[in-house]
Design a protein around this motif. Structure first.
Motif, mmCIF file in Angstrom:
data_model
loop_
_atom_site.group_PDB
_atom_site.id
_atom_site.type_symbol
_atom_site.label_atom_id
_atom_site.label_comp_id
_atom_site.label_asym_id
_atom_site.label_seq_id
_atom_site.Cartn_x
_atom_site.Cartn_y
_atom_site.Cartn_z
ATOM 1 N N VAL A 230 84.675 23.985 21.937
ATOM 2 C CA VAL A 230 85.525 25.171 22.641
ATOM 3 C C VAL A 230 86.579 24.802 23.410
ATOM 4 N N SER A 231 86.466 23.801 24.182
ATOM 5 C CA SER A 231 87.572 23.226 25.170
ATOM 6 C C SER A 231 88.664 22.651 24.139
ATOM 7 N N LEU A 232 88.364 22.369 22.786
ATOM 8 C CA LEU A 232 89.550 21.682 22.060
ATOM 9 C C LEU A 232 90.226 22.698 21.309
ATOM 10 N N LEU A 233 89.779 24.072 21.430
ATOM 11 C CA LEU A 233 90.382 25.300 20.633
ATOM 12 C C LEU A 233 91.836 25.574 21.493
ATOM 13 N N ASP A 234 92.920 25.791 20.735
ATOM 14 C CA ASP A 234 94.208 26.041 21.587
ATOM 15 C C ASP A 234 94.085 27.629 21.609
ATOM 16 N N ALA A 235 95.028 28.152 22.147
ATOM 17 C CA ALA A 235 95.116 29.685 22.371
ATOM 18 C C ALA A 235 94.758 30.346 21.246
ATOM 19 N N ASP A 236 95.660 30.229 20.352
ATOM 20 C CA ASP A 236 95.743 30.958 18.968
ATOM 21 C C ASP A 236 94.136 30.946 18.380
ATOM 22 N N ARG A 237 93.539 29.649 18.270
ATOM 23 C CA ARG A 237 92.457 29.460 17.649
ATOM 24 C C ARG A 237 91.235 30.302 18.480
ATOM 25 N N ARG A 238 91.479 30.159 19.800
ATOM 26 C CA ARG A 238 90.409 31.106 20.502
ATOM 27 C C ARG A 238 90.514 32.637 20.302
ATOM 28 N N CYS A 239 91.848 32.893 20.384
ATOM 29 C CA CYS A 239 91.949 34.534 20.234
ATOM 30 C C CYS A 239 91.641 34.900 18.769
ATOM 31 N N TRP A 240 91.916 34.165 17.921
ATOM 32 C CA TRP A 240 91.435 34.513 16.464
ATOM 33 C C TRP A 240 89.958 34.641 16.452
ATOM 34 N N LEU A 241 89.197 33.778 17.079
ATOM 35 C CA LEU A 241 87.752 33.751 16.955
ATOM 36 C C LEU A 241 87.398 34.891 17.690
ATOM 37 N N ARG A 242 87.819 35.170 18.930
ATOM 38 C CA ARG A 242 87.434 36.215 19.803
ATOM 39 C C ARG A 242 87.690 37.506 19.306
ATOM 40 N N ASN A 243 88.643 37.773 18.504
ATOM 41 C CA ASN A 243 88.839 38.873 17.934
ATOM 42 C C ASN A 243 88.077 39.315 16.943
ATOM 43 N N ARG A 244 87.195 38.473 16.257
ATOM 44 C CA ARG A 244 86.475 38.505 14.977
ATOM 45 C C ARG A 244 85.065 38.580 15.231
ATOM 46 N N ILE A 245 84.589 38.004 16.534
ATOM 47 C CA ILE A 245 83.135 38.290 16.988
ATOM 48 C C ILE A 245 82.708 39.347 17.545
ATOM 49 N N ALA A 246 81.512 39.618 17.749
ATOM 50 C CA ALA A 246 81.037 41.075 18.422
ATOM 51 C C ALA A 246 81.575 40.855 19.923
ATOM 52 N N PRO A 247 82.114 42.266 20.293
ATOM 53 C CA PRO A 247 82.788 42.111 21.602
ATOM 54 C C PRO A 247 81.717 41.554 22.737
ATOM 55 N N ASN A 248 80.342 41.771 22.451
ATOM 56 C CA ASN A 248 79.324 41.592 23.203
ATOM 57 C C ASN A 248 78.749 40.319 23.292
ATOM 58 N N HIS A 249 79.091 39.431 22.296
ATOM 59 C CA HIS A 249 78.792 38.212 22.074
ATOM 60 C C HIS A 249 78.950 37.137 23.076
ATOM 61 N N PRO A 250 77.849 36.273 23.460
ATOM 62 C CA PRO A 250 77.901 35.679 24.501
ATOM 63 C C PRO A 250 78.788 34.461 24.597
ATOM 64 N N TRP A 251 79.601 34.139 23.413
ATOM 65 C CA TRP A 251 80.526 33.478 23.385
ATOM 66 C C TRP A 251 81.937 33.763 24.016
ATOM 67 N N ILE A 252 81.959 35.197 24.355
ATOM 68 C CA ILE A 252 83.386 35.806 24.657
ATOM 69 C C ILE A 252 83.870 35.237 25.871
ATOM 70 N N PRO A 253 83.005 35.068 26.974
ATOM 71 C CA PRO A 253 83.671 34.737 28.116
ATOM 72 C C PRO A 253 84.389 33.205 27.998
ATOM 73 N N GLU A 254 83.699 32.371 27.172
ATOM 74 C CA GLU A 254 84.235 30.956 27.063
ATOM 75 C C GLU A 254 85.526 31.014 26.300
ATOM 76 N N LEU A 255 85.799 32.087 25.540
ATOM 77 C CA LEU A 255 86.910 32.173 24.596
ATOM 78 C C LEU A 255 88.362 32.961 25.161
ATOM 79 N N HIS A 256 87.884 33.304 26.428
ATOM 80 C CA HIS A 256 88.979 33.733 27.428
ATOM 81 C C HIS A 256 89.906 32.711 28.132
#
Length: 191
Positions: free
Chosen positions: A165-191
């Motif tokens: 996750v720390s290797l993902l740039d902002a575009d990759r983070r945003c793309w993934l964040r917008n496609r997984i469940a809004p309550n997914h446990p990964w969401i905080p790390e993707l912001h």
């Protein structure tokens, strides 16, 4: 830890394959990270389901078999048989390669990759789903691999996410964040 040498048989096997293919799963994340992060029991390779005729024409000896997604049982694959992206996978006989290779099938629509789960609303142009390692191995970008892994909830999937996750740039983070469940446990790390 293993080296990327385990991917040599994949490159050799797919050298004569005329269609597109991508190393997927944990190995794709390793290629993105530039290091082997953990041991792997096999190599997942993604091909487009629409190219199954090319798979059949290329891989004749040994011929891949269909593996049942839940039981792991295998049966012969009859070229021309329709297989479903997601649950259906092709595997080679155990002794065919030093590291087992599993062929996963991707849905597509014209020039777009389509995530096979859901209603087909998650898409990306095929031109945007290929990264290439320094030695020329094509692999899926981490946001797509992690999208698949986000549905599993397995400890290794969570570990894979934590590793990259720390290797993902902002575009990759945003793309993934917008496609997984809004309550997914990964969401905080993707912001």
């Amino acid at each position: 830890m293993d080296s990327f040498d385990q991917l040599r048989p994949v490159r050799a096997l797919f050298d004569s394959y005329p269609g597109s293919y991508w190393v997927a799963g944990g190995w794709a994340l390793d290629l993105f990270a530039g290091r082997v992060r953990r041991p792997h029991s096999d190599v997942d390779v993604l091909v487009l389901a629409r190219d199954l005729d090319q798979v059949a024409a290329t891989f004749t000896t040994p011929s891949p078999m269909v593996q049942h997604p839940e039981s792991g049982t295998r049966r012969p694959w009859v070229p021309g048989e329709q297989l479903t992206p997601g649950p259906d996978a092709l595997v080679f006989p155990e002794d065919a390669n030093p590291c087992p290779i599993q062929i996963l099938l991707a849905a597509s629509d014209a020039d777009e990759w389509v995530f096979h789960r859901g209603r087909g609303t998650i898409r990306k142009p095929l031109t945007e789903i290929t990264l290439t390692s320094p030695d020329g191995t094509p692999y899926l970008p981490p946001e797509i691999v992690l999208l698949f892994k986000s549905r599993g909830g397995r400890p290794k999937d969570n570990d894979d996410f934590a590793d990259v996750v720390s290797l993902l740039d902002a575009d990759r983070r945003c793309w993934l964040r917008n496609r997984i469940a809004p309550n997914h446990p990964w969401i905080p790390e993707l912001h």
